[in-house]
Design an enzyme around this catalytic site. Structure first.
Site, mmCIF file in Angstrom:
data_model
loop_
_atom_site.group_PDB
_atom_site.id
_atom_site.type_symbol
_atom_site.label_atom_id
_atom_site.label_comp_id
_atom_site.label_asym_id
_atom_site.label_seq_id
_atom_site.Cartn_x
_atom_site.Cartn_y
_atom_site.Cartn_z
ATOM 1 N N GLY A 19 0.311 1.595 11.778
ATOM 2 C CA GLY A 19 -0.142 0.637 12.781
ATOM 3 C C GLY A 19 0.363 -0.738 12.387
ATOM 4 N N ASP A 46 -1.727 -2.858 9.441
ATOM 5 C CA ASP A 46 -2.608 -3.991 9.676
ATOM 6 C C ASP A 46 -3.858 -3.947 8.794
ATOM 7 O OD1 ASP A 46 -1.109 -5.207 11.912
ATOM 8 O OD2 ASP A 46 -1.516 -3.274 12.863
ATOM 9 N N ASN A 71 0.877 -1.179 0.000
ATOM 10 C CA ASN A 71 0.000 0.000 0.000
ATOM 11 C C ASN A 71 0.916 1.232 0.000
ATOM 12 O OD1 ASN A 71 -1.614 2.160 0.633
ATOM 13 N ND2 ASN A 71 -2.467 1.280 2.504
ATOM 14 N N ARG A 116 -1.173 10.149 10.535
ATOM 15 C CA ARG A 116 -0.474 8.993 9.975
ATOM 16 C C ARG A 116 0.951 9.339 9.515
ATOM 17 N NH1 ARG A 116 -4.310 6.440 6.273
ATOM 18 N NH2 ARG A 116 -4.778 4.890 7.835
ATOM 19 N N GLY A 146 3.260 0.346 7.547
ATOM 20 C CA GLY A 146 2.199 1.291 7.897
ATOM 21 C C GLY A 146 2.530 2.070 9.148
ATOM 22 N N ARG A 179 1.769 8.161 16.145
ATOM 23 C CA ARG A 179 0.410 8.714 16.038
ATOM 24 C C ARG A 179 -0.485 8.251 17.182
ATOM 25 N NH1 ARG A 179 -2.488 4.668 11.582
ATOM 26 N NH2 ARG A 179 -4.324 4.466 12.867
ATOM 27 N N GLY A 236 -8.201 -2.218 13.687
ATOM 28 C CA GLY A 236 -7.873 -0.808 13.459
ATOM 29 C C GLY A 236 -8.709 -0.129 12.398
HETATM 30 P P1 ADP Z 1 -1.739 2.316 8.195
HETATM 31 O O1 ADP Z 1 -1.099 1.523 9.268
HETATM 32 O O2 ADP Z 1 -0.853 3.428 7.777
HETATM 33 O O3 ADP Z 1 -3.100 2.755 8.601
HETATM 34 P P2 ADP Z 1 -3.016 0.295 6.581
HETATM 35 O O4 ADP Z 1 -2.428 -0.894 5.938
HETATM 36 O O5 ADP Z 1 -3.818 0.061 7.801
HETATM 37 O O6 ADP Z 1 -1.868 1.349 6.913
HETATM 38 O O7 ADP Z 1 -3.870 1.004 5.461
HETATM 39 C C1 ADP Z 1 -4.738 2.050 5.726
HETATM 40 C C2 ADP Z 1 -5.957 1.962 4.820
HETATM 41 O O8 ADP Z 1 -5.607 2.177 3.460
HETATM 42 C C3 ADP Z 1 -6.644 0.622 4.855
HETATM 43 O O9 ADP Z 1 -8.007 0.838 5.084
HETATM 44 C C4 ADP Z 1 -6.422 0.064 3.458
HETATM 45 O O10 ADP Z 1 -7.518 -0.725 3.072
HETATM 46 C C5 ADP Z 1 -6.360 1.306 2.627
HETATM 47 N N1 ADP Z 1 -5.651 1.184 1.336
HETATM 48 C C6 ADP Z 1 -4.964 0.153 0.821
HETATM 49 N N2 ADP Z 1 -4.398 0.476 -0.365
HETATM 50 C C7 ADP Z 1 -4.735 1.758 -0.619
HETATM 51 C C8 ADP Z 1 -4.470 2.670 -1.690
HETATM 52 N N3 ADP Z 1 -3.712 2.324 -2.721
HETATM 53 N N4 ADP Z 1 -4.956 3.904 -1.579
HETATM 54 C C9 ADP Z 1 -5.704 4.277 -0.527
HETATM 55 N N5 ADP Z 1 -6.006 3.462 0.515
HETATM 56 C C10 ADP Z 1 -5.536 2.213 0.471
HETATM 57 MG MG MG Z 2 -4.436 1.029 9.646
#
Ligand code: ADP
Ligand code: MG
Length: 424
Positions: free
Chosen positions: A110, A78, A19, A182, A108, A188, A402
């Site tokens: 989290g 996560d 991501n 974030r 990420g 955070r 989360g």
């Molecule tokens: P973080 O720990 O930074 O929150 P996550 O893996 O929990 O990272 O992702 C945050 C959110 O982004 C999740 O709800 C995920 O489904 C969503 N996500 C995944 N890929 C993308 C993308 N390419 N653009 C935007 N949101 C995305």
């Molecule tokens: Mg998250």
């Protein structure tokens, strides 16, 4: 019998889902800077897939030809793994699909599962790039172990599968409100905690749970079936995966038990329950997921809680947190005794009346897993197999792994070892 295995076995293939927006938006750079070289050196072939939008990963694994992949690895927080697990459970062939080994690389803000897996490997605590290296190393070693999942029912009949947490009140609010920070990374949660402390509120609701009856864990007659002969080695991701980086890659010697079949485990729990309701009823509860494992411990949100459950007397809470991994975040060692496949939901709740300084002390102590030793009369901890939460306060947030879900009554139960995890 004369077969040369290195010639007949195809090389291990790993799909790595990244991501690009998770955490500080550096997941791709972190991958190429720290993990790529390691995988190349260990000769682990992989395909990088960059997610383009929310639910992209879920849609992708729902349709993927899983015979092509020996592991699905998530380089994100996560939230992306939550998508992947639910995509696998959406499939007709969920029973096989959910056996695909899952890996996590912290990218990420989290990174609770990454911190937990690192902790299970009995290594000293690590953060940021060091945690990433540790998880990359585990991927190169390619050892796989069982992972508990929790099935969660929402009021709208929707059913979710969760690997980390179900939160309501303070923790859920911090989870969601801190998403706007974030860009600062894992810190955070501390920022969110301080902000939320200033506006501390009480959440009304009802909580009930099925407590774990400590030993004997399984009915005696079933002892053979549920304790298959210990595997000499934890199965590895792919038998041909070279372990050049660690020639003595052996399973965790202190692993509390060996599993050879996740399903025998799951069935044994269902069978041993005095509260088991009929399979028919449970199937009606599959939440639109035909065939997905029945939740034999749950009665349905329209029914009274089953006999043998504990109903919590208090109805005024500051937080309710069900967690099934050791860490809630990189620096929050929330369930010190938890392991990936202990078969427990570790239920914590904090009742109303706790002072702000006392609540802050609990969260600060959590970094060292010392919050239960604080002696707070407001903090309660129980090991449970199932729970029900019915918020009465008209406003609030509930998070699963989360991610924010529909606010309202929820029921949940553990499915021991339903999934598989790349671990140390
Ligand atoms: P973080 O720990 O930074 O929150 P996550 O893996 O929990 O990272 O992702 C945050 C959110 O982004 C999740 O709800 C995920 O489904 C969503 N996500 C995944 N890929 C993308 C993308 N390419 N653009 C935007 N949101 C995305
Ligand atoms: Mg998250």
């Amino acid at each position: 019998d004369g077969v040369v295995y290195s010639e007949v076995r195809r090389p291990c293939r790993v799909m790595i889902l990244v991501n690009p927006h998770s955490g500080r938006g550096q997941a791709l750079q972190l991958f190429s800077g720290h993990v790529q070289g390691m995988l190349t050196e260990a000769a682990v072939p992989y395909k990088l897939v960059i997610t383009e939008h929310q639910n992209h990963a879920r849609e992708l694994v729902r349709k993927a030809d899983l015979s092509q992949w020996d592991a699905l690895v998530i380089m994100s927080g996560d939230g992306l793994l939550f998508e992947v697990i639910n995509g696998l459970m959406d499939r007709e062939d969920w029973e096989q699909a959910i056996q695909t080994p899952l890996g996590i690389l912290p990218g990420g803000s989290g990174n609770a599962l990454a911190a937990s897996v690192h902790h299970y490997s009995q290594s000293p605590p690590a953060w940021n790039e060091e945690l990433l290296l540790s998880c990359g190393f585990m991927l190169c070693k390619g050892l796989v172990g069982p992972l508990d999942l929790v099935s969660i029912h929402l009021a709208s009949q929707q059913r979710l599968f969760s690997f980390l947490s179900l939160a309501w009140g303070f923790v859920a609010d911090v989870d969601i409100e801190s998403e706007k920070y974030r860009h600062v990374g894992a810190i955070r949660f501390l920022m969110g905690t301080l902000v939320r402390l200033a506006t501390l509120r009480v959440y009304q609701g009802r909580l009930a749970y099925l407590p774990v009856k400590e030993a004997p864990r399984y009915p005696k007659g079933n002892a053979k079936a549920v304790h298959p002969p210990a595997a000499p080695q934890r199965p590895s991701l792919c038998s041909s995966l070279p372990c050049q980086l660690l020639p003595n890659a052996s399973p965790n010697q202190n692993s509390h038990r060996n599993h050879t079949s996740a399903n025998s485990n799951h069935n044994s729990i269902a069978n041993s329950s005095n509260n088991a309701i009929t399979t028919k009823r449970a199937e009606a509860q599959s939440g639109g997921r035909s065939g997905a494992p029945p939740d034999s411990l749950l009665a349905g949100l329209d029914q009274p809680v089953p006999e043998g459950w504990t109903v919590v007397r208090e109805e005024d809470f500051v937080l309710v947190l069900a967690i099934y991994q050791s860490h809630l975040a990189e620096d929050l060692w929330t369930a010190p005794g938890a392991s990936a496949d202990d078969g427990f939901i570790h239920l914590f709740y904090v009742t109303a009346g706790i002072s702000r300084p006392a609540l802050l002390r609990l969260f600060l102590a959590m970094e060292k897993g010392a919050h239960l030793a604080c002696g707070s009369p407001h903090l309660v901890y129980e090991k449970v197999r199932a729970l029900r939460l019915e918020p009465i306060s008209p406003q609030g947030m509930i998070t699963v792994d989360g991610e924010m879900v529909e606010y309202g009554p929820v029921e949940a139960q553990i499915h021991p070892g339903l999934a598989r995890l790349v671990c140390g």
